[in-house]
Design a protein around this motif. Structure first.
Motif, PDB file in Angstrom:
ATOM      1  N   CYS A 153       0.854  -1.297  -0.136  1.00 16.73           N
ATOM      2  CA  CYS A 153       0.148  -0.051  -0.116  1.00 16.73           C
ATOM      3  C   CYS A 153       0.790   1.146  -0.136  1.00 16.73           C
ATOM      4  O   CYS A 153       1.946   1.384   0.629  1.00 16.73           O
ATOM      5  N   PRO A 154       0.439   2.218  -0.863  1.00 16.87           N
ATOM      6  CA  PRO A 154       1.229   3.477  -0.667  1.00 16.87           C
ATOM      7  C   PRO A 154       1.434   4.337   0.633  1.00 16.87           C
ATOM      8  O   PRO A 154       2.359   4.743   0.709  1.00 16.87           O
ATOM      9  N   SER A 155       0.559   3.940   1.544  1.00 11.21           N
ATOM     10  CA  SER A 155       0.702   4.402   2.932  1.00 11.21           C
ATOM     11  C   SER A 155       2.016   3.865   3.589  1.00 11.21           C
ATOM     12  O   SER A 155       2.400   4.532   4.686  1.00 11.21           O
ATOM     13  N   CYS A 156       2.570   2.849   3.143  1.00 12.23           N
ATOM     14  CA  CYS A 156       3.717   2.124   3.525  1.00 12.23           C
ATOM     15  C   CYS A 156       4.848   3.090   3.410  1.00 12.23           C
ATOM     16  O   CYS A 156       5.731   3.388   4.280  1.00 12.23           O
ATOM     17  N   ILE A 157       4.744   4.020   2.453  1.00 17.47           N
ATOM     18  CA  ILE A 157       5.877   4.881   2.177  1.00 17.47           C
ATOM     19  C   ILE A 157       6.043   5.928   3.343  1.00 17.47           C
ATOM     20  O   ILE A 157       7.153   6.068   3.834  1.00 17.47           O
ATOM     21  N   LYS A 158       4.951   6.587   3.870  1.00 19.46           N
ATOM     22  CA  LYS A 158       5.034   7.642   4.730  1.00 19.46           C
ATOM     23  C   LYS A 158       5.254   6.943   5.983  1.00 19.46           C
ATOM     24  O   LYS A 158       5.933   7.524   6.909  1.00 19.46           O
ATOM     25  N   LYS A 159       5.012   5.769   6.229  1.00 17.34           N
ATOM     26  CA  LYS A 159       5.340   5.171   7.656  1.00 17.34           C
ATOM     27  C   LYS A 159       6.690   4.933   7.609  1.00 17.34           C
ATOM     28  O   LYS A 159       7.383   5.200   8.700  1.00 17.34           O
ATOM     29  N   GLU A 197       9.536   6.373   5.889  1.00 16.27           N
ATOM     30  CA  GLU A 197      10.011   7.525   5.556  1.00 16.27           C
ATOM     31  C   GLU A 197       9.891   8.595   6.900  1.00 16.27           C
ATOM     32  O   GLU A 197      10.832   8.961   7.373  1.00 16.27           O
ATOM     33  N   PHE A 199       8.030   2.691  -4.012  1.00 13.00           N
ATOM     34  CA  PHE A 199       6.857   1.902  -4.072  1.00 13.00           C
ATOM     35  C   PHE A 199       6.925   0.645  -4.949  1.00 13.00           C
ATOM     36  O   PHE A 199       6.865  -0.496  -4.673  1.00 13.00           O
TER      37      PHE A 199
END
Length: 73
Positions: free
Chosen positions: A13-19, A21, A37
């Motif tokens: 999921c793209p929210s993995c990126i924010k988590k 980073e 991603f």
């Protein structure tokens, strides 16, 4: 500053990126962090006198993202 690249298991999921980073960015000695991603790779710059690549890897894995390999470039 050194740069390390981590190959992760496929991100779902793209929210993995924010988590990832966000967590790495809060660590002392960590400069720029970029999560790609589509390729499930993480690239981070860090000050080896303040933090190690192993500590970064452990942090990523504690978030629930297994690291398949790492390479300091």
């Amino acid at each position: 500053m050194k740069t390390v690249k981590f190959q992760l298991e496929p991100l779902t999921c793209p929210s993995c990126i924010k988590k990832i980073e966000g967590k790495l960015g809060k660590m002392n000695g960590v400069g720029e962090t970029k999560v790609m991603f589509n390729s499930s790779k993480v690239k981070a710059t860090f000050d080896a006198e303040q933090v190690t690549a192993e500590e970064l890897q452990k942090t990523i894995e504690k978030l629930g993202y297994p690291v398949l390999s790492s390479k300091i470039v």
